[in-house]
Design a protein around this motif. Structure first.
Motif, PDB file in Angstrom:
ATOM      1  N   GLY A 159       0.807  -1.201  -0.209  1.00 42.44           N
ATOM      2  CA  GLY A 159      -0.224  -0.007  -0.051  1.00 42.44           C
ATOM      3  C   GLY A 159       0.943   1.206  -0.202  1.00 42.44           C
ATOM      4  N   ASP A 160       0.774   2.275   0.848  1.00 40.10           N
ATOM      5  CA  ASP A 160       1.447   3.375   1.025  1.00 40.10           C
ATOM      6  C   ASP A 160       2.607   3.351   2.198  1.00 40.10           C
ATOM      7  OD1 ASP A 160      -0.059   3.202   3.439  1.00 40.10           O
ATOM      8  OD2 ASP A 160      -0.829   5.149   3.527  1.00 40.10           O
ATOM      9  N   LYS A 161       2.901   2.081   2.398  1.00 43.13           N
ATOM     10  CA  LYS A 161       3.885   1.694   3.572  1.00 43.13           C
ATOM     11  C   LYS A 161       5.077   1.328   2.602  1.00 43.13           C
ATOM     12  CE  LYS A 161       0.888   0.900   7.485  1.00 43.13           C
ATOM     13  NZ  LYS A 161       0.429   0.080   8.536  1.00 43.13           N
ATOM     14  N   ASP A 162       6.389   1.926   2.973  1.00 45.51           N
ATOM     15  CA  ASP A 162       7.402   1.401   2.096  1.00 45.51           C
ATOM     16  C   ASP A 162       8.621   1.750   3.215  1.00 45.51           C
ATOM     17  OD1 ASP A 162       9.373   0.621   0.481  1.00 45.51           O
ATOM     18  OD2 ASP A 162       9.037   2.213  -0.778  1.00 45.51           O
ATOM     19  N   PRO A 163       8.505   1.328   4.373  1.00 47.10           N
ATOM     20  CA  PRO A 163       9.636   1.573   5.389  1.00 47.10           C
ATOM     21  C   PRO A 163      11.157   1.658   4.880  1.00 47.10           C
ATOM     22  CG  PRO A 163       8.953  -0.602   5.943  1.00 47.10           C
ATOM     23  CD  PRO A 163       8.106  -0.113   4.819  1.00 47.10           C
ATOM     24  N   PHE A 164      11.596   0.758   3.874  1.00 46.64           N
ATOM     25  CA  PHE A 164      12.905   0.822   3.686  1.00 46.64           C
ATOM     26  C   PHE A 164      12.971   1.459   2.319  1.00 46.64           C
ATOM     27  CE2 PHE A 164      12.158  -2.912   6.153  1.00 46.64           C
ATOM     28  CZ  PHE A 164      13.097  -3.000   7.069  1.00 46.64           C
ATOM     29  N   ALA A 165      12.043   2.400   2.070  1.00 47.08           N
ATOM     30  CA  ALA A 165      12.176   3.378   0.555  1.00 47.08           C
ATOM     31  C   ALA A 165      12.576   2.383  -0.617  1.00 47.08           C
ATOM     32  CB  ALA A 165      13.216   4.493   0.824  1.00 47.08           C
ATOM     33  N   LEU A 166      12.022   1.204  -0.529  1.00 49.57           N
ATOM     34  CA  LEU A 166      12.312   0.211  -1.819  1.00 49.57           C
ATOM     35  C   LEU A 166      11.832   1.009  -3.392  1.00 49.57           C
ATOM     36  CD1 LEU A 166      11.851  -3.274  -0.443  1.00 49.57           C
ATOM     37  CD2 LEU A 166      13.958  -1.931  -0.419  1.00 49.57           C
ATOM     38  N   ARG A 167      10.739   1.715  -3.214  1.00 51.18           N
ATOM     39  CA  ARG A 167      10.089   2.093  -4.515  1.00 51.18           C
ATOM     40  C   ARG A 167      11.529   3.313  -4.754  1.00 51.18           C
ATOM     41  NH1 ARG A 167       5.114   1.915  -1.375  1.00 51.18           N
ATOM     42  NH2 ARG A 167       3.781   0.536  -2.151  1.00 51.18           N
TER      43      ARG A 167
END
Length: 707
Positions: A483-491
């Motif tokens: 969803g809008d969670k990407d704690p490791f900034a993979l996007r």
């Protein structure tokens, strides 16, 4: 029914500054939407949000004292249940009507309507419109419930017993419909017309608001408060620009800092301070960060973008003599700058190379090992990529080895945002030269959307290796964004890989880059938990990267059809994507494009239905119909030209060569039965279509252009 403008204000203790803007927008937006939904405000009603350090407020135009009555139709029950054989109401129907405030007298007027399964009884009634007091109470409750509060606190009301939970203790509530107070309540407060002004600057400590429309002006004139967040922000910008121009300088551009400072002051007053020039020997990034993060100052830069010893203070008071305020701020900032200078001096007593061994004691991730192990993988990936791309391998290995060493410095320990940047400064101090120093500084780039790429090839390779190691490792342990969670900034890491491959036109396939990243993990020492999952990582990661590529291309203005046509083919050289898109756009403009795209889609559908392996051999002797003979000759003449253009990278010419196929393709489908009863004939025609399909889809999947 009278319509008047409405004002609602909740006066509280100091709100969290980093959240104030969102709190103000949410408070006004939800409250106004609720009033509209209840028919108390129209869709055209103008909504003005107010948010200051101690208040959330909203002004809505044209609010009704009572909403209009509303005709509603309610489904009761099936006719067979509600009426007996004589058409009289059953006890079940009478009970239902009683619950709705009706009686048996309405039964003759009940409508019958089918709901798709059976005939049902429908009751027409009129619901009385909500009064403003009822509707505003509901709207306020809903608005407070939906506030994006970072952290809730509990506090006692004045009775000493009751406890409520809110972002900060609330002390006053205003609700004015025109000049009339609306009787609502919340958080132990009853609505009135009084609020408080500036703690120190207000002409009168209590401001009695005359009516909804006088709120902002009275707060400004009597309370010395600019209630509007946007107006206060604009005032700060104007004062910053004026003060900087007076000194012949320019303030640093930082939107987040500007929002935070706007949330800290009620009536801004910009002042100019100065520190000793001796501190300018410290890297300006350190000084800028400590002034912004700790003191909320705006550093001043010269025309070349170099930091000066002057800075701007946004004060919340405006004394006749501001020297005491300026002097106090100058005294406060000196110890901060002295700390930065101390960290910088201490860090330079030890080289980056001497710090590398310490990374073995720093945990990177509990499932992925230490930073020391991570560096070994990054080195392996970087060295392999550098060798295959013909880039200076020794420099790449040196930069990769030292890339994380600054994590163990005092400066980065105090300001993690400076990682990489400080590594570059310390590398220059160690005499490593600009190539390695810039690569160390740049290997985190691009740090955000629109950020620049690394300045040199060595930096590009190290940055690419760093991001590939992170992506493969975290995908390998199942830490995918959701969803809008990407704690490791993979996007962001994936987009960084895409940008470097595309904008630097690196001559390496995406699949090969991912393979190198995977090989680094397979050759790593220790039984890391990522290994068992590597078998599926590469495919999942490739899907993820192509999804990010497609999204990025659409953001650049390419149509969904153009992007799908190119990205669905999974091009391996991402540097070619722009040329493929240009070729698709040029092809789509041809008069033959629509027909060929439709034909390509038809061919694809036919081939998908073939069971088993597709026939690959075309035998011209088996051509029975003139149309298939003509198509075979057209493909034989066109495909080599398209293939040659494709091989040379001229994708536009490759696609445009296909225009010659339109007429024979149309004729083939008009006059040839593909699924002939004769197996040899059928397989030959399928092989011909397979050859056509391959020729048409080397650059892009043209079927995606079909409407």
């Amino acid at each position: 029914m009278s319509n008047k403008n409405l004002l609602v204000e909740l006066f509280v203790e100091e709100l969290p500054p980093k959240a104030l803007k969102k709190l103000g927008e949410a408070f006004s937006g939800v409250l106004a939407d609720s009033l509209r939904a209840q028919g108390l405000a129209t869709a055209e009603a103008a909504v003005t949000a107010y948010a200051s350090p101690r208040r959330l407020a909203v002004h809505v135009t044209g609010v009704a004292a009572q909403a209009a009555d509303k005709a509603v139709q309610q489904k009761l029950m099936p006719v067979a249940v509600g009426l007996d054989a004589s058409g009289n109401a059953t006890p079940a129907l009478l009970k239902k009507l009683a619950a709705l405030g009706a009686d048996a007298s309405v039964v003759p007027g009940l409508k019958r309507q089918s709901d798709g399964k059976a005939d049902v009884l429908m009751l027409d009634s009129v619901v009385k419109g909500a009064t403003l007091a009822e509707g505003l109470q509901k709207a306020l409750d809903e608005s407070l419930a939906k506030l994006p509060i970072p952290k809730v606190m509990g506090y006692q009301l004045q009775d000493g017993w009751s406890t409520v939970n809110f972002v900060r203790p609330a002390h006053k509530l205003i609700a004015l419909h025109g000049a009339d107070v609306v009787p609502i309540a919340t958080l132990g407060l009853t609505a009135g017309r009084e609020t408080l002004g500036h703690r120190f600057e207000a002409k009168t400590p209590v401001v009695s608001v005359r009516d909804a429309d006088s709120y902002a002006a009275q707060l400004r004139d009597e309370g010395a408060v600019i209630a509007s967040f946007a107006e206060r922000r604009a005032d700060i910008v104007a004062q910053l620009q004026a003060a900087a121009a007076k000194a012949g300088l320019k303030p640093i551009d930082d939107e987040a800092l500007l929002d935070e400072v706007t949330a800290l002051v009620e009536r801004p007053n910009v002042l100019t301070g100065q520190f000793e020039d001796a501190f300018l020997a410290v890297p300006q990034e350190c000084l800028i960060l400590t002034m912004k993060a700790n003191q909320k100052y705006f550093p001043l830069l010269d025309a070349a973008g170099k930091l000066t010893s002057k800075f701007l203070i946004v004060s919340n008071i405006s004394p006749a003599d501001a020297s005491a305020v300026v002097g106090g701020n100058e005294r406060v900032v000196r110890p901060r700058l002295a700390d930065a200078k101390f960290f910088f001096d201490q860090d330079r007593k030890k080289t980056l190379q001497d710090r590398v061994g310490g990374l073995a004691k720093v945990v990177y991730h509990n499932k992925l090992g230490t930073q020391g192990e991570r560096i070994e993988r990054v080195k392996w990936i970087a060295a392999t990529l550098a060798y295959e791309l013909g880039i200076d391998v020794p420099r790449v290995v040196e930069a990769a080895t030292l890339s994380k060493a600054d994590l163990l410095t005092d400066m980065v320990g105090e300001f993690p945002e400076l990682q990489g940047i400080m590594g570059g400064y310390y590398a220059r101090h160690d005499g490593l030269g600009d190539v390695v120093a810039n690569a160390i500084e740049d290997h985190y780039k691009p740090r955000f959307a629109g950020d620049e790429l690394p300045r040199n090839d060595v930096g590009v390779v190290v940055a690419l290796a760093d991001k590939l190691e992170t992506l493969v490792g975290l995908f390998g342990i199942g830490q995918l964004p959701t969803g809008d969670k990407d704690p490791f900034a993979l996007r962001r890491h994936a987009l960084g890989v895409i940008r470097m491959l595309v904008e630097r036109d690196l001559k390496i396939d995406l699949a090969r880059a991912l393979q190198v990243g995977e090989e680094a993990w397979l050759s790593a020492d220790g039984q890391l938990e990522v290994r068992p999952l590597l078998a599926t990582t590469q495919a999942n990661l490739a899907d993820f990267i192509y999804d990010r590529l497609a999204g990025n291309l659409r953001e650049q203005g390419y149509s969904a059809q153009e992007v799908d046509a190119v990205v669905s083919q999974r091009p391996q050289r991402l540097g070619d994507v722009a040329k493929r898109l240009a070729a698709v756009r040029a092809f789509a403009a041809l008069p033959e494009a629509a027909a060929l795209a439709a034909a390509n889609k038809r061919v694809g559908n036919i081939l998908k239905k073939v069971e088993g392996a597709l026939p690959t051999t075309v035998d011209a002797k088996l051509f029975k119909e003139p149309a298939e003979q003509a198509l075979g000759e057209a493909i034989a003449a066109t495909a080599p030209k398209a293939d040659a253009a494709f091989a040379s990278g001229d994708y536009t010419a490759s696609l445009q060569a296909l225009a010659a196929l339109r007429a024979p393709v149309d004729a083939f489908f008009d006059g040839v039965m593909v699924n002939a009863e004769d197996a040899a004939l059928r397989n030959n025609r399928l092989a011909l279509l397979a050859r056509l399909h391959a020729a048409m889809n080397r650059v892009a999947d043209l079927s995606k252009l079909s409407a």
